[in-house]
Enzyme design. Structure first.
Site, PDB file in Angstrom:
ATOM      1  CE1 TYR A 279       1.539   1.223  15.277  1.00 30.52           C
ATOM      2  CE2 TYR A 279       0.924   1.936  17.486  1.00 30.52           C
ATOM      3  CZ  TYR A 279       0.676   1.171  16.355  1.00 30.52           C
ATOM      4  OH  TYR A 279      -0.448   0.370  16.296  1.00 30.52           O
TER       5      TYR A 279
ATOM      6  CB  VAL B  19      -1.011   0.048   1.180  1.00 31.39           C
ATOM      7  CG1 VAL B  19      -2.148  -0.927   0.962  1.00 31.39           C
ATOM      8  CG2 VAL B  19      -0.324  -0.166   2.525  1.00 31.39           C
TER       9      VAL B  19
ATOM     10  CB  SER C 117      -3.420   2.479  17.917  1.00 33.13           C
ATOM     11  OG  SER C 117      -2.722   2.017  19.047  1.00 33.13           O
TER      12      SER C 117
ATOM     13  CB  ALA D  83       3.790  10.958  15.641  1.00 30.85           C
ATOM     14  CB  SER D  84       1.972   7.085  12.438  1.00 27.01           C
ATOM     15  OG  SER D  84       1.769   5.880  13.177  1.00 27.01           O
ATOM     16  CE  LYS D  85      -1.654   2.508  13.916  1.00 24.39           C
ATOM     17  NZ  LYS D  85      -2.538   1.903  12.899  1.00 24.39           N
TER      18      LYS D  85
END
Ligand code: NAD
Length: 253
Positions: A157, A65, A144, A159-161
């Site tokens: 992680y 993706v 999450s 920050a991305s969620k």
């Protein structure tokens, strides 16, 4: 009496990313049980091949993706085979090894954002025009507890969620009136390929975190899939931009 087709997912076309393992795989099984036509995608072609129903009721497409060409091919194949996409479940995601900011290279940061955020944006934008044209569509993002609290991952992680949940809410705000429902499911600690090794160590911080939650245990992929499927169903049509915690109570205290 409401016909199943109106309340349920029978005949609906559902695209699930991260479908070879864990929470994505569990969703594929549930969506198939609901009578949906599932397009299961993952970069792990071997894992996809072991899905029950692969090549039968379930169309599998190996794709990364984070690759533009793969996303275009994936959406093209799904629409060619089924005529449309009704539900998009953005489930593929990667962890960052719980690296603190100073231990996070730019390469790791970008890799995590590429999968957890940018790929979701790209795939959603590839699918949305078709949903808008039919005046109906559903997006489920697997976010999450790390969309709310620190400690569920490292710097990249978490920050991305947080970013993924922000994107979920903005999508809902921008397209809700045009028939698009967008929500996030926010798992706590779940036993999947992402966590299994760490959970195998009885003294690991994972294990301690798992037993410290009010439910006293970690979750199973199917317990997250059940909520993702609910968010895809018309039963949840008044939910918009919601973040549904499925975390054994991790975030209540
Ligand atoms: P998993 O590792 O079992 O499954 C993730 C799947 O995503 C794998 O099959 C992997 O091949 C696929 N994937 C990763 N990068 C990809 C890419 N670039 N292109 C295509 N496929 C790719 O992990 P899981 O726990 O089932 O994770 C699913 C989602 O749940 C993730 O977004 C994760 O962040 C989220 N989540 C998991 C937990 C947990 O405790 N397991 C907790 C909160 C959130």
């Amino acid at each position: 009496c409401v016909p199943d087709g109106e309340r349920g997912l029978r005949g609906r076309v559902v695209l699930v990313t991260g479908a070879a393992s864990g929470i994505g795989r569990a969703q594929v099984l549930r969506f198939l049980e609901e009578g949906a036509r599932v397009v299961a995608t993952d970069r792990d072609a071997g894992g996809l091949a072991t899905l029950p129903g692969a090549g039968d009721g379930c169309l599998t497409v190996a794709a990364d993706v984070t690759w533009r060409e793969d996303v275009a091919r994936l959406v093209g194949t799904a629409v060619e085979s089924h005529g449309r996409i009704d539900v998009l479940s953005n489930t593929a995601g990667i962890l960052d090894g719980f690296a603190r900011s100073l231990d996070t290279s730019e390469e790791l940061w970008e890799r995590v954002f590429a999968v957890n955020v940018t790929a979701v944006f790209r795939l959603t934008n590839a699918v949305l025009p078709g949903m808008l044209a039919q005046g109906r569509g559903t997006v489920v993002n697997v976010a999450s507890v790390a969309s709310f609290v620190a400690g569920g991952g490292g710097a990249a992680y978490t920050a991305s969620k947080h970013a993924l949940l922000g994107y979920t809410r903005q999508l809902a705000s921008d397209y809700g009136r045009r028939g698009i429902k967008v929500n996030a499911v926010c798992p706590g600690l779940v036993e999947t390929g992402m966590t299994r090794e760490r959970l195998a160590e009885p003294e690991s911080r994972f294990m301690k975190a798992a037993t410290a939650v009010p439910s006293g245990r970690y979750g199973q992929p199917d317990e997250i899939a059940a909520v993702a499927v609910f968010l895809a169903k018309p039963d949840s049509d008044f939910m918009q931009g919601a973040a549904v915690m499925v975390d054994g109570g991790l975030t209540i205290r």
